[in-house]
Design a protein around this motif. Structure first.
Motif, PDB file in Angstrom:
ATOM      1  N   UNK A  24      -2.575  98.789  51.461  1.00  0.00           N
ATOM      2  CA  UNK A  24      -3.455  97.563  51.219  1.00  0.00           C
ATOM      3  C   UNK A  24      -2.945  96.391  50.458  1.00  0.00           C
ATOM      4  N   UNK A  25      -3.484  95.299  50.737  1.00  0.00           N
ATOM      5  CA  UNK A  25      -3.112  94.064  50.358  1.00  0.00           C
ATOM      6  C   UNK A  25      -4.132  93.108  49.820  1.00  0.00           C
ATOM      7  N   UNK A  26      -3.917  92.126  48.915  1.00  0.00           N
ATOM      8  CA  UNK A  26      -4.736  91.301  48.304  1.00  0.00           C
ATOM      9  C   UNK A  26      -4.086  89.842  48.072  1.00  0.00           C
ATOM     10  N   UNK A  27      -4.848  88.777  48.188  1.00  0.00           N
ATOM     11  CA  UNK A  27      -4.630  87.471  48.001  1.00  0.00           C
ATOM     12  C   UNK A  27      -5.625  86.627  47.332  1.00  0.00           C
ATOM     13  N   UNK A  28      -5.408  86.005  46.094  1.00  0.00           N
ATOM     14  CA  UNK A  28      -6.138  85.413  45.417  1.00  0.00           C
ATOM     15  C   UNK A  28      -5.807  83.717  45.537  1.00  0.00           C
ATOM     16  N   UNK A  29      -6.763  82.994  46.033  1.00  0.00           N
ATOM     17  CA  UNK A  29      -6.627  81.445  46.298  1.00  0.00           C
ATOM     18  C   UNK A  29      -7.765  80.873  45.470  1.00  0.00           C
ATOM     19  N   UNK A  30      -7.369  79.524  45.345  1.00  0.00           N
ATOM     20  CA  UNK A  30      -8.427  78.704  44.554  1.00  0.00           C
ATOM     21  C   UNK A  30      -9.218  77.858  45.788  1.00  0.00           C
ATOM     22  N   UNK A  31     -10.101  76.959  45.292  1.00  0.00           N
ATOM     23  CA  UNK A  31     -10.768  76.248  46.399  1.00  0.00           C
ATOM     24  C   UNK A  31      -9.668  75.345  47.454  1.00  0.00           C
ATOM     25  N   UNK A  32      -8.576  75.047  46.840  1.00  0.00           N
ATOM     26  CA  UNK A  32      -7.735  74.126  47.798  1.00  0.00           C
ATOM     27  C   UNK A  32      -6.899  75.027  48.356  1.00  0.00           C
ATOM     28  N   UNK A  33      -6.936  76.546  48.525  1.00  0.00           N
ATOM     29  CA  UNK A  33      -6.216  77.411  49.199  1.00  0.00           C
ATOM     30  C   UNK A  33      -4.931  77.711  48.667  1.00  0.00           C
ATOM     31  N   UNK A  34      -4.654  77.194  47.370  1.00  0.00           N
ATOM     32  CA  UNK A  34      -3.282  77.493  46.812  1.00  0.00           C
ATOM     33  C   UNK A  34      -3.275  79.215  46.283  1.00  0.00           C
ATOM     34  N   UNK A  35      -2.528  79.853  46.665  1.00  0.00           N
ATOM     35  CA  UNK A  35      -2.103  81.129  46.112  1.00  0.00           C
ATOM     36  C   UNK A  35      -1.729  81.459  44.608  1.00  0.00           C
ATOM     37  N   UNK A  36      -2.933  82.038  43.969  1.00  0.00           N
ATOM     38  CA  UNK A  36      -2.796  82.134  42.464  1.00  0.00           C
ATOM     39  C   UNK A  36      -2.100  83.387  42.214  1.00  0.00           C
ATOM     40  N   UNK A  37      -2.513  84.509  43.174  1.00  0.00           N
ATOM     41  CA  UNK A  37      -1.827  85.842  42.897  1.00  0.00           C
ATOM     42  C   UNK A  37      -1.872  86.655  44.237  1.00  0.00           C
ATOM     43  N   UNK A  38      -1.141  87.698  44.186  1.00  0.00           N
ATOM     44  CA  UNK A  38      -1.275  88.473  45.384  1.00  0.00           C
ATOM     45  C   UNK A  38      -0.637  89.938  44.853  1.00  0.00           C
ATOM     46  N   UNK A  39      -0.876  90.968  45.793  1.00  0.00           N
ATOM     47  CA  UNK A  39      -0.616  92.420  45.523  1.00  0.00           C
ATOM     48  C   UNK A  39      -0.382  93.116  46.945  1.00  0.00           C
ATOM     49  N   UNK A  40      -0.001  94.250  46.807  1.00  0.00           N
ATOM     50  CA  UNK A  40       0.410  95.128  47.991  1.00  0.00           C
ATOM     51  C   UNK A  40       0.831  96.444  47.431  1.00  0.00           C
ATOM     52  N   UNK A  41       0.411  97.475  48.103  1.00  0.00           N
ATOM     53  CA  UNK A  41       0.671  98.868  47.628  1.00  0.00           C
ATOM     54  C   UNK A  41       0.407  99.958  48.716  1.00  0.00           C
ATOM     55  N   UNK A  42       0.331 101.142  48.529  1.00  0.00           N
ATOM     56  CA  UNK A  42      -0.100 102.176  49.332  1.00  0.00           C
ATOM     57  C   UNK A  42      -0.585 103.274  48.930  1.00  0.00           C
ATOM     58  N   UNK A  43      -1.330 104.249  49.456  1.00  0.00           N
ATOM     59  CA  UNK A  43      -2.004 105.318  49.217  1.00  0.00           C
ATOM     60  C   UNK A  43      -1.706 106.297  50.184  1.00  0.00           C
ATOM     61  N   UNK A  44      -1.650 107.462  49.519  1.00  0.00           N
ATOM     62  CA  UNK A  44      -1.218 108.877  50.493  1.00  0.00           C
ATOM     63  C   UNK A  44      -2.337 109.240  51.559  1.00  0.00           C
ATOM     64  N   UNK A  45      -3.617 108.957  51.056  1.00  0.00           N
ATOM     65  CA  UNK A  45      -4.563 109.180  52.063  1.00  0.00           C
ATOM     66  C   UNK A  45      -4.796 108.010  53.326  1.00  0.00           C
ATOM     67  N   UNK A  46      -5.147 108.677  54.440  1.00  0.00           N
ATOM     68  CA  UNK A  46      -5.073 107.809  55.662  1.00  0.00           C
ATOM     69  C   UNK A  46      -6.499 107.690  55.922  1.00  0.00           C
ATOM     70  N   UNK A  47      -7.025 106.685  55.063  1.00  0.00           N
ATOM     71  CA  UNK A  47      -8.472 106.360  55.395  1.00  0.00           C
ATOM     72  C   UNK A  47      -8.664 104.793  54.942  1.00  0.00           C
ATOM     73  N   UNK A  48      -9.083 104.185  55.757  1.00  0.00           N
ATOM     74  CA  UNK A  48      -9.117 102.687  55.826  1.00  0.00           C
ATOM     75  C   UNK A  48     -10.105 102.304  54.819  1.00  0.00           C
ATOM     76  N   UNK A  49     -11.256 102.871  54.919  1.00  0.00           N
ATOM     77  CA  UNK A  49     -12.184 102.504  53.780  1.00  0.00           C
ATOM     78  C   UNK A  49     -11.805 102.807  52.215  1.00  0.00           C
ATOM     79  N   UNK A  50     -11.049 103.997  52.092  1.00  0.00           N
ATOM     80  CA  UNK A  50     -10.444 104.298  50.594  1.00  0.00           C
ATOM     81  C   UNK A  50      -9.613 103.225  50.187  1.00  0.00           C
ATOM     82  N   UNK A  51      -8.570 102.947  51.381  1.00  0.00           N
ATOM     83  CA  UNK A  51      -7.608 101.963  50.975  1.00  0.00           C
ATOM     84  C   UNK A  51      -8.251 100.859  50.553  1.00  0.00           C
ATOM     85  N   UNK A  52      -9.315 100.239  51.248  1.00  0.00           N
ATOM     86  CA  UNK A  52     -10.025  98.915  51.122  1.00  0.00           C
ATOM     87  C   UNK A  52     -10.723  98.975  49.702  1.00  0.00           C
TER      88      UNK A  52
END
Length: 144
Positions: A24-52
Motif C-alpha cells: 500500500x502507499x499514500x501521498x498527501x498533497x495540498x491544493x497546488x499539488x505539492x507533496x507534503x507527505x508520503x508512505x509505503x509499506x506491505x502486509x502479509x495478507x493478499x487482500x487488496x481491500x485489507x491493504x487499502x
C-alpha cells in the motif's frame, strides 16, 4: 512545531496485491499539488481491500504525526469501491473489522473533519508506484 493549513489537503491512497503479499502507499498533497507527505509499506495478507483499509489507518497516523491543524477537511481518496463503502457507510462494514474501524473513528475525531472520495482509475501514478514498492518493503516508509 504545529503547522496550520488554510488549504485543501488530500491523501490519495492505494492498496495492491501480488501473489501472497499486499502493498500500500499514500501521498498527501495540498491544493497546488505539492507533496507534503508520503508512505509505503506491505502486509502479509493478499487482500487488496485489507491493504487499502490499512492505507486509511496509516494516512491518519501520518497526518496526526505531522501535527497540522485543519481549518477545512482532510480528503482521503480511495481506489477500491468496497473500502470507500466501508468508510462512508457504517452499516456496510464487516463485523470482523469493527475494531479496525473503531481505531479509524478515534483518529478521525483527532483530525477533525475527514471526507472520503473515490479516485478515478489510473489518475495518480505516484500512489500506485508507492503501493507496488511497498510489496517488497520489509519496513514501513514514511516521509513528510
Amino acid at each position: 512545531m504545529v503547522y496550520s493549513s488554510n488549504e485543501c489537503l488530500k491523501f490519495n491512497v492505494y492498496g495492491i496485491v501480488n501473489k501472497d503479499r499486499a502493498g500500500y502507499g499514500g501521498i498527501l498533497r495540498d491544493k497546488e499539488g505539492v507533496t507534503r507527505a508520503l508512505f509505503s509499506g506491505s502486509v502479509a495478507k493478499n487482500d487488496t481491500d485489507l491493504a487499502e483499509i490499512g492505507t486509511v489507518i496509516v494516512a491518519l497516523e501520518v497526518f496526526l504525526a505531522m501535527k497540522w491543524k485543519l481549518n477545512d477537511s482532510l480528503f482521503i481518496e480511495l481506489g477500491a469501491i468496497v473500502v470507500f463503502n466501508w468508510c462512508a457507510i457504517k452499516s456496510m462494514r464487516p463485523l470482523s473489522l469493527q475494531a479496525t474501524f473503531a481505531d479509524i473513528e478515534r483518529d478521525i475525531e483527532k483530525v477533525g473533519n475527514v471526507v472520503f472520495s473515490m479516485a478515478e482509475k489510473n489518475r495518480n501514478k505516484m500512489k500506485s508506484s508507492l503501493a507496488i514498492a511497498g510489496i517488497n518493503r520489509e519496513e514501513m516508509f514514511k516521509a513528510w
